[in-house]
Design a protein around this motif. Structure first.
Motif, short mmCIF file in Angstrom:
data_model
loop_
_atom_site.label_atom_id
_atom_site.label_comp_id
_atom_site.label_asym_id
_atom_site.label_seq_id
_atom_site.Cartn_x
_atom_site.Cartn_y
_atom_site.Cartn_z
N ILE A 45 40.78 38.14 0.26
CA ILE A 45 41.42 38.27 -1.04
C ILE A 45 41.62 36.88 -1.66
O ILE A 45 42.20 35.99 -1.04
CB ILE A 45 42.79 38.97 -0.92
CG1 ILE A 45 42.62 40.35 -0.26
CG2 ILE A 45 43.45 39.10 -2.28
CD1 ILE A 45 41.81 41.33 -1.05
N ASP A 46 41.14 36.73 -2.87
CA ASP A 46 41.39 35.50 -3.62
C ASP A 46 42.73 35.64 -4.33
O ASP A 46 42.92 36.59 -5.10
CB ASP A 46 40.28 35.28 -4.65
CG ASP A 46 40.35 33.93 -5.33
OD1 ASP A 46 41.47 33.41 -5.50
OD2 ASP A 46 39.30 33.39 -5.71
N ALA A 48 43.84 34.41 -6.82
CA ALA A 48 43.71 34.38 -8.28
C ALA A 48 43.30 35.73 -8.86
O ALA A 48 43.36 35.93 -10.07
CB ALA A 48 42.68 33.32 -8.69
N TRP A 49 42.87 36.69 -8.01
CA TRP A 49 42.47 37.99 -8.53
C TRP A 49 43.66 38.73 -9.11
O TRP A 49 44.74 38.75 -8.51
CB TRP A 49 41.83 38.82 -7.43
CG TRP A 49 40.46 38.32 -7.01
CD1 TRP A 49 39.65 37.48 -7.70
CD2 TRP A 49 39.77 38.65 -5.80
NE1 TRP A 49 38.50 37.24 -7.00
CE2 TRP A 49 38.54 37.95 -5.82
CE3 TRP A 49 40.08 39.45 -4.70
CZ2 TRP A 49 37.61 38.05 -4.81
CZ3 TRP A 49 39.15 39.55 -3.67
CH2 TRP A 49 37.94 38.86 -3.73
N PRO A 50 43.48 39.39 -10.26
CA PRO A 50 44.60 40.06 -10.93
C PRO A 50 44.83 41.48 -10.41
O PRO A 50 43.99 42.03 -9.68
CB PRO A 50 44.15 40.10 -12.40
CG PRO A 50 42.65 40.23 -12.29
CD PRO A 50 42.26 39.40 -11.09
N TYR A 53 42.07 44.51 -9.85
CA TYR A 53 40.77 43.99 -9.42
C TYR A 53 40.28 44.79 -8.21
O TYR A 53 41.01 45.00 -7.24
CB TYR A 53 40.90 42.52 -9.04
CG TYR A 53 39.58 41.82 -8.77
CD1 TYR A 53 38.86 41.22 -9.79
CD2 TYR A 53 39.06 41.77 -7.48
CE1 TYR A 53 37.66 40.59 -9.53
CE2 TYR A 53 37.86 41.14 -7.21
CZ TYR A 53 37.17 40.55 -8.25
OH TYR A 53 35.98 39.92 -7.99
N VAL A 55 38.38 45.12 -4.96
CA VAL A 55 37.95 44.17 -3.93
C VAL A 55 36.85 44.73 -3.05
O VAL A 55 36.17 43.97 -2.35
CB VAL A 55 39.15 43.73 -3.06
CG1 VAL A 55 40.22 43.10 -3.94
CG2 VAL A 55 39.74 44.89 -2.29
N TYR A 130 41.56 48.39 -4.26
CA TYR A 130 41.88 47.55 -5.41
C TYR A 130 43.27 46.95 -5.26
O TYR A 130 44.09 47.41 -4.45
CB TYR A 130 41.79 48.36 -6.72
CG TYR A 130 42.85 49.42 -6.88
CD1 TYR A 130 43.99 49.19 -7.65
CD2 TYR A 130 42.73 50.66 -6.26
CE1 TYR A 130 44.96 50.16 -7.80
CE2 TYR A 130 43.70 51.63 -6.40
CZ TYR A 130 44.81 51.38 -7.18
OH TYR A 130 45.78 52.34 -7.33
N ILE A 131 43.52 45.92 -6.05
CA ILE A 131 44.82 45.24 -6.01
C ILE A 131 45.80 46.02 -6.87
O ILE A 131 45.62 46.15 -8.09
CB ILE A 131 44.70 43.79 -6.49
CG1 ILE A 131 43.77 43.00 -5.54
CG2 ILE A 131 46.06 43.11 -6.59
CD1 ILE A 131 43.51 41.57 -5.98
N LYS A 179 42.33 34.26 1.09
CA LYS A 179 41.66 32.97 0.96
C LYS A 179 42.69 31.87 0.68
O LYS A 179 43.65 32.08 -0.07
CB LYS A 179 40.66 33.00 -0.21
CG LYS A 179 39.47 33.91 -0.02
CD LYS A 179 38.57 33.85 -1.25
CE LYS A 179 37.37 34.76 -1.12
NZ LYS A 179 36.52 34.73 -2.34
#
Length: 314
Positions: A45-46, A48-50, A53, A55, A130-131, A179
Motif C-alpha cells: 500500500i502506498d 499516498a493512495w486516496p 483507490y 489496490v 479497495y481503500i 510502502k
C-alpha cells in the motif's frame, strides 16, 4: 347450534395458520464451498493512495448453480451474490458484477415453489480490494477454508433475516504491507544569486553599524516535497563582525549583511540555519543584502563578497 358455529370458526382459523407455515427453503445441492481462487500474495500500500483507490482486483469465474427448493417455514427466497470476510484496518472488499458495485448483488431470481429449478448460471464476478479509510494498516488477509467462502450465492428469505443453501468461492491469502514514504526531493533553479549593491557614497557610513539600503533577490525553487528546508552559509567572515561576510577588492571597514526576507541573518560558517517552509516549483526563497560598517574607518574601492548556500531538507 351456537356452539357448533364457534367450533367451525376455530377450525377455520387453525387451517389458515397451518397453511402459512408451508413456505420455501432453497439449497444448492453440490454443497457450500466451490473452490479457491488465487489472490495476490502481497499487496504493498502506498500511503499516498486516496480513499476509494482499488489496490487489487480478482476475477472469479462464472459457474453453474443447481437449485432445489423444498417447503418449510422460511418464506419465499431470492438469490443474492455477496462478498464477506475480514480485512486489515482501512481495506474493504466489494464485488463488481453486471454493472453493480457493492457488497450484495440481487440476481432478481425469486423462488416461491418447491422442486428442482433450472440451473442458475452465475455471472463472472470481479472482487476488488479497495481503500475504505486512512490510514491503512499492514496485516494478513487469511485464506478461506471450507465451509467458509468470500464470494457466496445466498438464498435470502423475504424478511432478509435468514439465508440457506450457500455455495461460493474462497479467496487465497494475501499479505498487506505499507510502502515506506518516498525520500523528499527539493531543487533550486537559480544557479547563482547576484546582489548588485551599487555604488555607495562613503558618507553613508557614519559609524560602526551604519548601513546602505537593502537590495532583494530570490532563490527560485524547482519544487520541493519535503516538510522543512534549512539553509546554512559558508564564506569568509568579516574580521571585526563575524556576522558579516568579508569584502574583497579594495574597500575596507565594511562587510556584507545577508538576511532572509523576514530578518533572519545568514551568518558565515555557522551551524545556525535559516529554516523555511518548502516552496513549490516557481516559488522562491527571498533574501536581502546590504553593506554594514564594521570598523571605525572606511576606505573606498570595490567591495565584493561570496557566500555559498548549503540547502538541507527533510
Amino acid at each position: 347450534m351456537m356452539s357448533k358455529i364457534k367450533s367451525l370458526m376455530l377450525l377455520a382459523c387453525l387451517g389458515i395458520f397451518s397453511q402459512s407455515a408451508q413456505a420455501l427453503s432453497c439449497i444448492t445441492p453440490p454443497g457450500e464451498f466451490h473452490g479457491l481462487v488465487s489472490a495476490p500474495a502481497t499487496i504493498a500500500i502506498d500511503p499516498a493512495w486516496p480513499v476509494g483507490y482499488v489496490v487489487a482486483s480478482i476475477n472469479v469465474p462464472s459457474q453453474s448453480v443447481p437449485v432445489t427448493c423444498s417447503t418449510n417455514s422460511f418464506g419465499s427466497e431470492t438469490l443474492h451474490i455477496i462478498v464477506t470476510g475480514a480485512m486489515p484496518t482501512g481495506l474493504a472488499r466489494r464485488i463488481v458484477v453486471n454493472g453493480y458495485t457493492g457488497n450484495d448483488y440481487n440476481t432478481g431470481l425469486t423462488y416461491t415453489t418447491a422442486g428442482t429449478k433450472p440451473t442458475y448460471t452465475a455471472p463472472a464476478v470481479t472482487v476488488q480490494y479497495y481503500i475504505a479509510s486512512l490510514p491503512v494498516q499492514a496485516g494478513t488477509i487469511q485464506a478461506d477454508t471450507p465451509p467458509y467462502s468470500a464470494i457466496e450465492w445466498r438464498f435470502i428469505n423475504s424478511s432478509s433475516s435468514l439465508f440457506r443453501g450457500i455455495i461460493g468461492w474462497g479467496l487465497g491469502a494475501t499479505t498487506v504491507t505499507i510502502k515506506p514514504p518516498p525520500a523528499p526531493t527539493c531543487s533550486i533553479t537559480t544557479p547563482n544569486l547576484n546582489f548588485p549593491l551599487g555604488s555607495i557614497n562613503k558618507s553613508t557610513f557614519t559609524g560602526i553599524g551604519s548601513v546602505s539600503p537593502w537590495v532583494t533577490e530570490k532563490l527560485v525553487s524547482g519544487g520541493c516535497n519535503a516538510t522543512t528546508v534549512s539553509m546554512t552559509f559558508q564564506g569568509t567572515a568579516n574580521v571585526n563582525n563575524k556576522n558579516l561576510f568579508a569584502v574583497t577588492g579594495g574597500a575596507t571597514g565594511i562587510g556584507v549583511d545577508l538576511q532572509s526576507y523576514d530578518g533572519y541573518q545568514a551568518i558565515p560558517n555557522s551551524a545556525t540555519a535559516i529554516t523555511w517552509g518548502p516552496r513549490g516549483n516557481g516559488a522562491s526563497y527571498d533574501f536581502k543584502a546590504r553593506y554594514m560598517q564594521s570598523d571605525a574607518a572606511v576606505t573606498t574601492g570595490p567591495a565584493n563578497a561570496i557566500a555559498t548556500v548549503l540547502v538541507n531538507y527533510k
